[in-house]
Design an enzyme around this catalytic site. Structure first.
Site, PDB file in Angstrom:
ATOM      1  N   CYS A   2       0.838  -1.193   0.000  1.00  0.00           N
ATOM      2  CA  CYS A   2       0.000   0.000   0.000  1.00  0.00           C
ATOM      3  C   CYS A   2       0.880   1.252   0.000  1.00  0.00           C
ATOM      4  O   CYS A   2       2.087   1.179   0.186  1.00  0.00           O
ATOM      5  CB  CYS A   2      -0.914   0.006   1.211  1.00  0.00           C
ATOM      6  SG  CYS A   2      -1.871  -1.521   1.399  1.00  0.00           S
ATOM      7  N   ARG A  27       1.199   1.319  -6.082  1.00  0.00           N
ATOM      8  CA  ARG A  27       1.354   0.383  -4.975  1.00  0.00           C
ATOM      9  C   ARG A  27       0.046  -0.319  -4.605  1.00  0.00           C
ATOM     10  O   ARG A  27       0.061  -1.315  -3.879  1.00  0.00           O
ATOM     11  CB  ARG A  27       1.867   1.120  -3.729  1.00  0.00           C
ATOM     12  CG  ARG A  27       3.333   1.491  -3.783  1.00  0.00           C
ATOM     13  CD  ARG A  27       3.716   2.316  -2.568  1.00  0.00           C
ATOM     14  NE  ARG A  27       5.146   2.382  -2.404  1.00  0.00           N
ATOM     15  CZ  ARG A  27       5.853   1.597  -1.591  1.00  0.00           C
ATOM     16  NH1 ARG A  27       5.233   0.686  -0.883  1.00  0.00           N
ATOM     17  NH2 ARG A  27       7.158   1.712  -1.495  1.00  0.00           N
ATOM     18  N   TRP A  74      -3.873  -1.827  -1.306  1.00  0.00           N
ATOM     19  CA  TRP A  74      -3.948  -3.129  -1.974  1.00  0.00           C
ATOM     20  C   TRP A  74      -4.477  -4.083  -0.924  1.00  0.00           C
ATOM     21  O   TRP A  74      -3.846  -4.303   0.113  1.00  0.00           O
ATOM     22  CB  TRP A  74      -2.580  -3.563  -2.483  1.00  0.00           C
ATOM     23  CG  TRP A  74      -2.622  -4.841  -3.270  1.00  0.00           C
ATOM     24  CD1 TRP A  74      -2.976  -4.990  -4.576  1.00  0.00           C
ATOM     25  CD2 TRP A  74      -2.275  -6.151  -2.798  1.00  0.00           C
ATOM     26  NE1 TRP A  74      -2.873  -6.307  -4.949  1.00  0.00           N
ATOM     27  CE2 TRP A  74      -2.451  -7.038  -3.876  1.00  0.00           C
ATOM     28  CE3 TRP A  74      -1.848  -6.656  -1.578  1.00  0.00           C
ATOM     29  CZ2 TRP A  74      -2.205  -8.402  -3.769  1.00  0.00           C
ATOM     30  CZ3 TRP A  74      -1.595  -8.021  -1.464  1.00  0.00           C
ATOM     31  CH2 TRP A  74      -1.772  -8.870  -2.554  1.00  0.00           C
ATOM     32  N   ASN A  98       0.677  -0.111   5.998  1.00  0.00           N
ATOM     33  CA  ASN A  98       1.141  -0.955   4.904  1.00  0.00           C
ATOM     34  C   ASN A  98       1.731  -2.195   5.536  1.00  0.00           C
ATOM     35  O   ASN A  98       2.619  -2.096   6.380  1.00  0.00           O
ATOM     36  CB  ASN A  98       2.198  -0.231   4.067  1.00  0.00           C
ATOM     37  CG  ASN A  98       2.735  -1.095   2.941  1.00  0.00           C
ATOM     38  OD1 ASN A  98       2.143  -2.109   2.595  1.00  0.00           O
ATOM     39  ND2 ASN A  98       3.861  -0.696   2.372  1.00  0.00           N
ATOM     40  N   GLY A  99       1.239  -3.387   5.143  1.00  0.00           N
ATOM     41  CA  GLY A  99       1.773  -4.622   5.707  1.00  0.00           C
ATOM     42  C   GLY A  99       0.665  -5.516   6.214  1.00  0.00           C
ATOM     43  O   GLY A  99      -0.503  -5.376   5.848  1.00  0.00           O
ATOM     44  N   GLU A 479       8.545 -14.882 -19.365  1.00  0.00           N
ATOM     45  CA  GLU A 479       8.290 -13.464 -19.118  1.00  0.00           C
ATOM     46  C   GLU A 479       7.216 -12.923 -20.057  1.00  0.00           C
ATOM     47  O   GLU A 479       6.348 -12.141 -19.652  1.00  0.00           O
ATOM     48  CB  GLU A 479       9.586 -12.672 -19.264  1.00  0.00           C
ATOM     49  CG  GLU A 479       9.442 -11.161 -19.272  1.00  0.00           C
ATOM     50  CD  GLU A 479       8.876 -10.563 -17.997  1.00  0.00           C
ATOM     51  OE1 GLU A 479       8.619  -9.348 -17.981  1.00  0.00           O
ATOM     52  OE2 GLU A 479       8.664 -11.307 -17.019  1.00  0.00           O
ATOM     53  N   LYS A 483       3.712 -11.256 -18.811  1.00  0.00           N
ATOM     54  CA  LYS A 483       3.274  -9.921 -19.212  1.00  0.00           C
ATOM     55  C   LYS A 483       1.861  -9.956 -19.791  1.00  0.00           C
ATOM     56  O   LYS A 483       1.024  -9.102 -19.489  1.00  0.00           O
ATOM     57  CB  LYS A 483       4.231  -9.322 -20.252  1.00  0.00           C
ATOM     58  CG  LYS A 483       5.511  -8.780 -19.695  1.00  0.00           C
ATOM     59  CD  LYS A 483       5.292  -7.509 -18.913  1.00  0.00           C
ATOM     60  CE  LYS A 483       6.422  -7.261 -17.942  1.00  0.00           C
ATOM     61  NZ  LYS A 483       6.450  -8.157 -16.786  1.00  0.00           N
ATOM     62  N   GLU A 486      -0.647 -10.551 -17.011  1.00  0.00           N
ATOM     63  CA  GLU A 486      -0.761  -9.423 -16.084  1.00  0.00           C
ATOM     64  C   GLU A 486      -1.681  -8.325 -16.592  1.00  0.00           C
ATOM     65  O   GLU A 486      -2.493  -7.794 -15.823  1.00  0.00           O
ATOM     66  CB  GLU A 486       0.631  -8.814 -15.837  1.00  0.00           C
ATOM     67  CG  GLU A 486       1.516  -9.592 -14.903  1.00  0.00           C
ATOM     68  CD  GLU A 486       2.859  -8.911 -14.716  1.00  0.00           C
ATOM     69  OE1 GLU A 486       3.301  -8.791 -13.572  1.00  0.00           O
ATOM     70  OE2 GLU A 486       3.467  -8.504 -15.728  1.00  0.00           O
ATOM     71  N   HIS A 502       6.205 -33.192 -24.685  1.00  0.00           N
ATOM     72  CA  HIS A 502       6.033 -33.950 -23.446  1.00  0.00           C
ATOM     73  C   HIS A 502       4.752 -33.556 -22.711  1.00  0.00           C
ATOM     74  O   HIS A 502       4.670 -33.687 -21.485  1.00  0.00           O
ATOM     75  CB  HIS A 502       7.248 -33.764 -22.542  1.00  0.00           C
ATOM     76  CG  HIS A 502       8.504 -34.303 -23.130  1.00  0.00           C
ATOM     77  ND1 HIS A 502       8.765 -35.652 -23.243  1.00  0.00           N
ATOM     78  CD2 HIS A 502       9.581 -33.670 -23.683  1.00  0.00           C
ATOM     79  CE1 HIS A 502       9.935 -35.834 -23.817  1.00  0.00           C
ATOM     80  NE2 HIS A 502      10.454 -34.641 -24.093  1.00  0.00           N
ATOM     81  N   LYS A 602       2.500  -2.803  -7.411  1.00  0.00           N
ATOM     82  CA  LYS A 602       3.880  -2.758  -7.873  1.00  0.00           C
ATOM     83  C   LYS A 602       4.860  -3.364  -6.880  1.00  0.00           C
ATOM     84  O   LYS A 602       5.667  -4.208  -7.227  1.00  0.00           O
ATOM     85  CB  LYS A 602       4.253  -1.293  -8.148  1.00  0.00           C
ATOM     86  CG  LYS A 602       5.636  -1.113  -8.758  1.00  0.00           C
ATOM     87  CD  LYS A 602       5.692  -1.670 -10.149  1.00  0.00           C
ATOM     88  CE  LYS A 602       7.010  -1.390 -10.838  1.00  0.00           C
ATOM     89  NZ  LYS A 602       7.063  -2.039 -12.152  1.00  0.00           N
TER      90      LYS A 602
END
Length: 607
Positions: A2, A27, A74, A98-99, A479, A483, A486, A502, A602
């Site tokens: 946050c 954030r 968040w 935050n946390g 990656e 992306k 996301e 496989h 983020k």
């Protein structure tokens, strides 16, 4: 995760607090709120959803007061509702957090048993009640906070406002960053220097366990044992210009286009062009005794570490263990004496990675940190700081931080190889040459933006997408898939190309685009043979290669993306550009929120 801003000001603070939240919205953006003290009462304005909703609330119901705290959230405990939005308040205190407070349930039960009433589902509200109880009993604010902090288990950054003390804020941190900013007759708190950029560049970073009392006159900082301490005041160098979108539609696109310059800035710290040498920020740091390397990271940074594993083993011939940070401690890793742990993090505050760093430290490992924030917790706790110079990255989906991490890791791998006697002067000169060519090659890759945009519709219509690559192109496939997931919300997976037969080849049909990353070179023919297996089963292939590769294998593909021809060493940096641009343009075509994708934030400062 946050974002927090606090101001002890000389004039009304609501507008500046809102501006600070705009800089921190990357954030978290599930809800937001502001609290001030005005005429002997705590006033709050809160709203669920994006920050624009809080701005509307403030337009309709302005918030007076010269001292205040603000938060963009968040969600962890409790859904993204107005009741769960911070600040949380009682009649005496308001606070933002935050946390995660891990022991909030027994604390909440204890408070309820004493008659306290809760209005939210959050873990944070227990802290407000614990402090409020002390204040209501006549304990001064600073003492009340000092008595409550030892009862909190978990991770937190706190900013606390007191009804009876309208020119005072108290802040505290444990496992989550918090900075103090110094102004002219004003003092500030923030999650990072970015939040305070328009207010001040004179910053002090609180250390683990610190708490602080701020007033108009400055800040008194205490350590975890409540001893007064001094923390150095530094100049942050962060300005508003660094975080504007410029002429770009989104921060993500701006940051993709910044890669040539920021990679050049980063490499400038590691390459001595005149001597054709690769250096470290601490030149006399001895790497020759390193027996084993452990790389730990999360998300995109983990894929940078995966590329680095190829480089370290190829150039330095040092064995490398690679771990997702959230799993590292829980497999009881065996860490040999003389080992080096490399942690990789854009923010330098990623909770899982920071916990892994501390575990490795307890096991006697030397620590190197590849981070974009040189004042972060990881940077301060590492033996060797390996800074990237990407500048602030606001888009939640990492782009320029990734390529700068790769640049640093390539230089570090070469440096370790030289220290281990595996790299002679001619080979080092060649590596310097290839790395020096990277910015120009990145510019060359960006030149294909319009053609990538033109074919994005092929992917935007899909529900499932596969990415394939071999060698260092395999992490790029992972990656690329990340992306796409996301920011476009399309299900995507990355695979080593040889693994298709496989199992994953069962997924192939004419509705599944398959994106193949295959620059011409030693692994090209093998990758193309796997690509042809896909085409034989009706798969729609998009080939990303250089001119030679497209000429050799582009026939039968539904689309091709042509990249500059580059040395294999720098191919992961260059081929990052098309997978980033493809994800970006697909997301734009689908109309998603590119910079603030749902459910993400983020800087992940909770485990």
């Amino acid at each position: 995760m946050c974002g927090i801003v606090g101001i002890v000001g000389k004039e009304p603070v609501a507008e500046r607090l809102l501006d600070g939240l705009k800089r921190l919205e990357y954030r978290g953006y599930d809800s937001a709120g502001i609290a001030t003290v005005w005429e002997g009462a705590i006033e709050r304005r809160r709203a669920s959803g994006k920050l624009i909703n809080l701005a509307t609330e403030l337009d309709e119901h302005p918030l007076p007061g010269d001292t205040g705290i603000a938060h963009t959230r968040w969600a962890t405990h409790g859904g993204p509702t107005t009741n769960n939005a911070h600040p949380h308040a009682t009649g005496e205190v308001a606070l933002v957090h935050n946390g995660i407070i891990e022991n909030f349930k027994p604390l909440r039960d204890e408070l309820i048993a004493r008659g306290r009433t809760f209005e939210s589902e959050t873990d944070t509200e227990v802290v407000a009640h614990l402090i409020s109880e002390k204040v209501e009993a006549g304990v001064p604010p600073a003492e009340a906070v000092a008595e409550v902090l030892p009862r909190l288990h978990g991770a937190f950054a706190l900013a606390i406002l007191f009804r009876q003390h309208p020119e005072l804020l108290v802040g505290a941190r444990l496992g989550s960053p918090l900075v103090v900013g110094y102004g002219d007759g004003e003092t500030y708190l923030g999650s990072d220097a970015l939040a305070l950029a328009p207010l001040t560049q004179r910053i002090a970073y609180l250390e683990e366990g610190d708490w602080v009392v701020i007033t108009h006159d400055g800040a008194q900082i205490f350590d975890k044992d409540n001893n007064p301490v001094e923390r150095p005041v530094t100049i942050s160098g962060v300005t508003g210009e660094l975080i504007s979108k410029g002429n770009h539609r989104h921060y993500m696109l701006k940051e993709i286009y910044e890669q040539p310059i920021v990679v050049a800035q980063t490499l400038r710290s590691y390459l001595q062009r005149m001597e054709d040498r690769v250096t470290l920020p601490i030149p006399d740091f001895d790497l020759s005794a390193i027996k084993r390397v452990t790389i730990v990271a999360c998300g995109t940074s983990f894929y940078a570490g995966m590329v680095a594993k190829y480089w370290f083993e190829q150039f330095a011939r040092v064995p490398v263990d690679l771990d997702v940070a959230s799993e590292f401690r829980y497999r009881a890793p065996v860490m040999e004496e003389g080992g080096l742990m490399i942690v990789i993090s854009q923010s330098g505050e990623t909770a899982d990675t920071l916990a892994a760093l501390r575990h490795a430290r307890s096991e006697g490992q030397t620590i190197a940190a590849v981070v974009n924030v040189p004042t972060s917790s990881m940077a301060r706790e590492a033996d060797l700081l390996l800074p990237t110079h990407a500048g602030p990255e606001i888009g939640v989906a990492s782009t320029k931080a990734f390529t700068c991490q790769l640049a640093v890791l390539a230089a570090f791998a070469a440096n370790l190889a030289r220290a281990k006697g595996r790299l002679d002067a001619a080979e080092e000169k060649a590596i310097v040459k290839h790395l020096s060519e990277t910015p120009a090659a990145l510019n060359g890759a960006l030149a294909y933006d319009e053609s990538i945009e033109a074919m994005a519709g092929v992917v935007a219509a899909a529900r499932d997408v596969l990415y394939l690559g071999r060698g260092t192109d395999y992490p790029l496939a992972l990656e690329g898939a990340l992306k796409l997931k996301e920011i476009s919300y399309i299900h995507a997976e990355g695979y080593a190309a040889g693994e298709m037969k496989h199992g994953p080849i069962a997924l192939i049909d004419d509705l599944v685009p398959v994106i193949v990353i295959a620059p011409s070179g030693p692994l090209f023919d093998k990758t193309v043979s796997n690509m042809q297996e896909v085409q034989a089963r009706g798969g729609k292939v998009i080939l990303i290669s250089d001119y030679d590769g497209v000429e050799a294998a582009g026939e039968g593909c539904v689309a091709t993306i042509t990249m500059p021809k580059v040395h294999p060493l720098i191919a992961p940096l260059v081929y990052a550009v098309p997978v980033q641009l493809l994800a970006y343009h697909v997301a734009v075509a689908k109309g998603t929120d590119v910079d603030q994708p749902r459910n993400l934030a983020k800087s992940v400062t909770v485990e």
